[in-house]
Motif scaffolding. Structure first.
Motif, PDB file in Angstrom:
ATOM      1  N   LEU A  61      -2.704   0.777   4.863  1.00 36.05           N
ATOM      2  CA  LEU A  61      -1.876   1.968   4.659  1.00 36.05           C
ATOM      3  C   LEU A  61      -1.845   2.813   5.917  1.00 36.05           C
ATOM      4  CD1 LEU A  61      -0.123   3.774   2.900  1.00 36.05           C
ATOM      5  CD2 LEU A  61      -2.223   4.810   1.994  1.00 36.05           C
ATOM      6  N   PHE A  85      -7.304   4.368  -3.410  1.00 32.75           N
ATOM      7  CA  PHE A  85      -7.536   3.471  -2.276  1.00 32.75           C
ATOM      8  C   PHE A  85      -9.017   3.444  -1.905  1.00 32.75           C
ATOM      9  CE2 PHE A  85      -3.117   4.638  -2.072  1.00 32.75           C
ATOM     10  CZ  PHE A  85      -2.491   3.426  -1.841  1.00 32.75           C
ATOM     11  N   GLU A 119       0.824  -1.204   0.000  1.00 34.51           N
ATOM     12  CA  GLU A 119       0.000   0.000   0.000  1.00 34.51           C
ATOM     13  C   GLU A 119       0.862   1.259   0.000  1.00 34.51           C
ATOM     14  OE1 GLU A 119      -2.113  -3.476   1.137  1.00 34.51           O
ATOM     15  OE2 GLU A 119      -0.401  -2.582   2.171  1.00 34.51           O
ATOM     16  N   VAL A 122      -1.729  12.714   6.048  1.00 41.16           N
ATOM     17  CA  VAL A 122      -2.263  11.717   5.110  1.00 41.16           C
ATOM     18  C   VAL A 122      -2.944  10.604   5.886  1.00 41.16           C
ATOM     19  CG1 VAL A 122      -1.641   9.954   3.399  1.00 41.16           C
ATOM     20  CG2 VAL A 122      -0.560  12.215   3.293  1.00 41.16           C
ATOM     21  N   VAL A 174      -3.823  11.632  -4.037  1.00 38.70           N
ATOM     22  CA  VAL A 174      -2.965  10.456  -3.852  1.00 38.70           C
ATOM     23  C   VAL A 174      -3.709   9.311  -3.171  1.00 38.70           C
ATOM     24  CG1 VAL A 174      -0.839  11.798  -3.870  1.00 38.70           C
ATOM     25  CG2 VAL A 174      -1.892  11.222  -1.688  1.00 38.70           C
ATOM     26  N   LEU A 175      -4.756   9.634  -2.424  1.00 45.10           N
ATOM     27  CA  LEU A 175      -5.521   8.579  -1.760  1.00 45.10           C
ATOM     28  C   LEU A 175      -6.697   8.082  -2.598  1.00 45.10           C
ATOM     29  CD1 LEU A 175      -5.605   9.822   1.948  1.00 45.10           C
ATOM     30  CD2 LEU A 175      -4.112   8.083   0.903  1.00 45.10           C
ATOM     31  N   ASP A 225       2.197   1.692  -3.468  1.00 46.97           N
ATOM     32  CA  ASP A 225       1.150   2.235  -4.336  1.00 46.97           C
ATOM     33  C   ASP A 225       0.895   3.709  -4.043  1.00 46.97           C
ATOM     34  OD1 ASP A 225       0.899  -0.252  -5.511  1.00 46.97           O
ATOM     35  OD2 ASP A 225      -0.902  -0.804  -4.379  1.00 46.97           O
ATOM     36  N   CYS A 226       0.908   4.068  -2.775  1.00 47.77           N
ATOM     37  CA  CYS A 226       0.663   5.455  -2.385  1.00 47.77           C
ATOM     38  C   CYS A 226       1.766   6.365  -2.909  1.00 47.77           C
ATOM     39  CB  CYS A 226       0.558   5.562  -0.872  1.00 47.77           C
ATOM     40  SG  CYS A 226       0.270   7.238  -0.262  1.00 47.77           S
ATOM     41  N   THR A 227       3.014   5.987  -2.703  1.00 46.47           N
ATOM     42  CA  THR A 227       4.103   6.858  -3.135  1.00 46.47           C
ATOM     43  C   THR A 227       4.161   6.990  -4.650  1.00 46.47           C
ATOM     44  OG1 THR A 227       5.716   5.041  -3.023  1.00 46.47           O
ATOM     45  CG2 THR A 227       5.515   6.472  -1.076  1.00 46.47           C
ATOM     46  N   ARG A 261      -7.028   0.728   2.773  1.00 49.98           N
ATOM     47  CA  ARG A 261      -6.902   1.982   3.508  1.00 49.98           C
ATOM     48  C   ARG A 261      -6.436   1.723   4.938  1.00 49.98           C
ATOM     49  NH1 ARG A 261      -9.277   6.379   0.842  1.00 49.98           N
ATOM     50  NH2 ARG A 261      -9.590   7.524   2.774  1.00 49.98           N
ATOM     51  N   GLN A 267       1.750   7.561  -6.459  1.00 52.64           N
ATOM     52  CA  GLN A 267       0.786   8.599  -6.814  1.00 52.64           C
ATOM     53  C   GLN A 267       1.402  10.005  -6.772  1.00 52.64           C
ATOM     54  OE1 GLN A 267      -2.272   7.727  -7.954  1.00 52.64           O
ATOM     55  NE2 GLN A 267      -1.433   5.676  -7.686  1.00 52.64           N
TER      56      GLN A 267
END
Length: 114
Positions: A67, A58, A28, A110, A54-55, A31-33, A64, A35
């Protein structure tokens, strides 16, 4: 620098409590970074809008939560600002944070949005 392998957050917590340079990234977080693309700051008008952007991928509650839990761990006081900055810089994010304390504060914001 050798990229860190992906790992499910469900793996043992002790793997996550290593120094950031040795720490495995959750899927997660990876995947987040990803974005944080190069022109993201041109596409948003505020930090809140950036966090929403960026979220946005998700959608799944489980993702979620994973993360959020991972961000809790890496923003805890066990990690130095420098270790957190190194972890961020080892990610695929195109947005740079030069100050670990600012990165920690941002990641906590975040986390609070999850």
């Amino acid at each position: 620098m050798t990229p860190l392998p992906r790992v499910d957050f469900a793996s043992a917590r002790h793997f996550l409590l290593r120094k950031a340079t040795e720490m495995k990234k959750s899927a997660e977080f990876i995947d987040c970074t990803s974005q944080f693309y190069q022109d993201l700051l041109d596409d948003v008008s505020s930090e809140d809008e950036m966090i929403d952007t960026v979220l946005s991928p998700f959608k799944d509650k489980s993702e979620r939560m994973k993360l959020r839990d991972y961000l809790d761990i890496i923003t805890a006081n066990e990690f130095s600002d420098e270790d957190l900055r190194k972890l961020w810089w080892s990610s695929s994010a195109d947005i740079a944070f030069y100050d670990g304390a600012e990165l920690r504060a941002f990641l906590k914001r975040v986390r609070n949005r999850l």
